[in-house]
Design a protein around this motif. Structure first.
Motif, PDB file in Angstrom:
ATOM      1  N   ASP A 183       0.838  -1.196   0.000  1.00 17.49           N
ATOM      2  CA  ASP A 183       0.000   0.000   0.000  1.00 17.49           C
ATOM      3  C   ASP A 183       0.875   1.249   0.000  1.00 17.49           C
ATOM      4  O   ASP A 183       2.080   1.207   0.294  1.00 17.49           O
ATOM      5  N   ASN A 184       0.248   2.378  -0.311  1.00 21.16           N
ATOM      6  CA  ASN A 184       0.935   3.661  -0.376  1.00 21.16           C
ATOM      7  C   ASN A 184       0.620   4.458   0.891  1.00 21.16           C
ATOM      8  O   ASN A 184      -0.544   4.755   1.166  1.00 21.16           O
ATOM      9  N   PHE A 185       1.655   4.823   1.642  1.00 20.67           N
ATOM     10  CA  PHE A 185       1.461   5.556   2.890  1.00 20.67           C
ATOM     11  C   PHE A 185       1.903   7.017   2.790  1.00 20.67           C
ATOM     12  O   PHE A 185       1.986   7.701   3.802  1.00 20.67           O
ATOM     13  N   ASP A 186       2.182   7.485   1.584  1.00 18.68           N
ATOM     14  CA  ASP A 186       2.540   8.891   1.396  1.00 18.68           C
ATOM     15  C   ASP A 186       1.300   9.744   1.668  1.00 18.68           C
ATOM     16  O   ASP A 186       0.252   9.542   1.044  1.00 18.68           O
ATOM     17  N   LEU A 187       1.416  10.716   2.559  1.00 19.65           N
ATOM     18  CA  LEU A 187       0.235  11.467   2.992  1.00 19.65           C
ATOM     19  C   LEU A 187      -0.356  12.336   1.890  1.00 19.65           C
ATOM     20  O   LEU A 187      -1.525  12.715   1.961  1.00 19.65           O
ATOM     21  N   GLU A 188       0.418  12.647   0.868  1.00 21.10           N
ATOM     22  CA  GLU A 188      -0.097  13.487  -0.215  1.00 21.10           C
ATOM     23  C   GLU A 188      -0.853  12.669  -1.263  1.00 21.10           C
ATOM     24  O   GLU A 188      -1.797  13.153  -1.882  1.00 21.10           O
ATOM     25  N   THR A 189      -0.435  11.423  -1.452  1.00 26.28           N
ATOM     26  CA  THR A 189      -0.998  10.642  -2.556  1.00 26.28           C
ATOM     27  C   THR A 189      -1.741   9.383  -2.114  1.00 26.28           C
ATOM     28  O   THR A 189      -2.319   8.692  -2.948  1.00 26.28           O
ATOM     29  N   SER A 190      -1.745   9.063  -0.834  1.00 25.31           N
ATOM     30  CA  SER A 190      -2.351   7.808  -0.375  1.00 25.31           C
ATOM     31  C   SER A 190      -3.865   7.924  -0.233  1.00 25.31           C
ATOM     32  O   SER A 190      -4.433   9.020  -0.212  1.00 25.31           O
TER      33      SER A 190
END
Length: 337
Positions: A183-190
């Protein structure tokens, strides 16, 4: 599909594609190829090749060279409410280009079957609940993710149109909100679930007294473990063809050629945040910032069509969140985001 069939999983390094590859391997498929951009994965039984799906010539060369018989179309530019609303041009352009390349070149190279993955954001903002396949294009979309939704609707209709004109066998599925390994945990793109998990985890580590959650917490969402989604995709690829998926209007027009994939169970963002808080073990306050957007208030899929075919999810939300948090803690890469 035969166990030795040449299968291309487009987008095989992401949340969706990696889960599909894992499922195919577990079922004994032995001739799997996929693509990557920067870092080449090492997975026994899978051949990965560098390929930019937005470049038509690269995609043409790839298909002519490797001649895939079956395609799982799991590649897309994706993100949560922030990314969708911020990078509107990128979301509609990139997804349309990727779709145009993969679908048309699959047709040109006589791919036996293609499965296109969309998203339940294709349904109208004020869609009746739960959302049936037949509700597509019956009203206006949610503005924050409209470019992405329009691209995905175009993908469904492109598959449908190629089937009707050229006799291809391209089917479409619409998964609900997904979460799971890679999963993606980047706060801008998640998306919302991993974003909340990261915020709460970091607050726990830093002993922060409270965590900001975007919106009122009132929107209802449905979440599906990505490996369950992958199992449904392989199940449909093995058992359903285009001619099995559509219905017709009284006038003979073909409609509803896609199938929803979900759990049929929803939870409010408020309750989701508190469930994650409990699993993470954070004792601070959760602050719901109503100055931030809520997005669509409810997006529950009607999965009766899928259930009637004999498939149902196996991982419930609390178990899935616990699994994801264990993966998050064990993966050093997430700490560098």
């Amino acid at each position: 599909m035969e166990k030795y069939s040449r299968i291309f999983v487009a987008g095989g390094t992401g949340l969706v594609g990696s889960a599909i590859i894992k499922n195919l391997l577990s079922k004994g498929y032995t001739n799997i190829i996929s693509n990557y951009h920067i870092r080449k994965p090492v997975v026994d039984g899978v051949d990965y090749y560098p390929l930019d799906l937005t470049k038509q010539q690269q995609v043409e060369y790839f298909f002519e060279t490797f001649q895939p018989e079956y395609v799982f179309f799991a590649a897309a530019k994706v993100g949560g409410i922030v990314a969708n609303n911020t990078y509107r041009a990128e979301f509609i352009y990139s997804n349309l280009v990727i779709q145009n390349n993969l679908i048309d070149i699959s047709y040109q190279n006589k791919v036996k079957k293609l499965l296109f993955l969309g998203s339940t954001c294709i349904y109208p903002k004020n869609c009746p609940q739960p959302m049936k396949e037949e509700y597509l294009l019956t009203d206006t979309l949610e503005y924050t993710n409209e470019p992405y939704a329009i691209a995905k609707i175009a993908g469904i209709k492109m598959c449908e149109s190629y089937n009707l004109q050229y006799g291809t066998n391209f089917i479409s599925v619409m998964p609900t909100n997904l979460y799971g390994p890679n999963d993606n945990f980047d706060l801008e793109t998640s998306h919302v679930l991993p974003a909340i998990m990261r915020k709460i985890h970091e607050a726990k580590i830093s002993n922060a007294p409270r965590v900001e959650i975007w919106g009122s917490g009132k929107p209802m969402r449905e979440f599906l473990w990505s490996e369950d989604m992958a199992d449904a995709c392989v199940f449909l690829m093995e058992n359903r063809d285009f001619e099995d998926t559509f219905s017709t209007t009284p006038g003979g027009e073909i409609r509803n050629t896609h199938i929803n994939i979900g759990t049929g169970v929803e939870i409010s963002i408020h309750d989701l945040a508190y469930l994650i808080r409990e699993i993470v073990g954070y004792t601070g306050e959760l602050y719901f910032n109503t100055d931030r957007p809520d997005g669509t208030m409810q997006k529950l899929t009607d999965v009766s069509k899928l259930h009637a075919l004999g498939w149902k999810h196996t991982v419930e939300l609390s178990e899935g969140i616990s699994r994801l948090y264990q993966l998050y803690n064990a993966n050093d890469d997430y700490d560098s985001l």
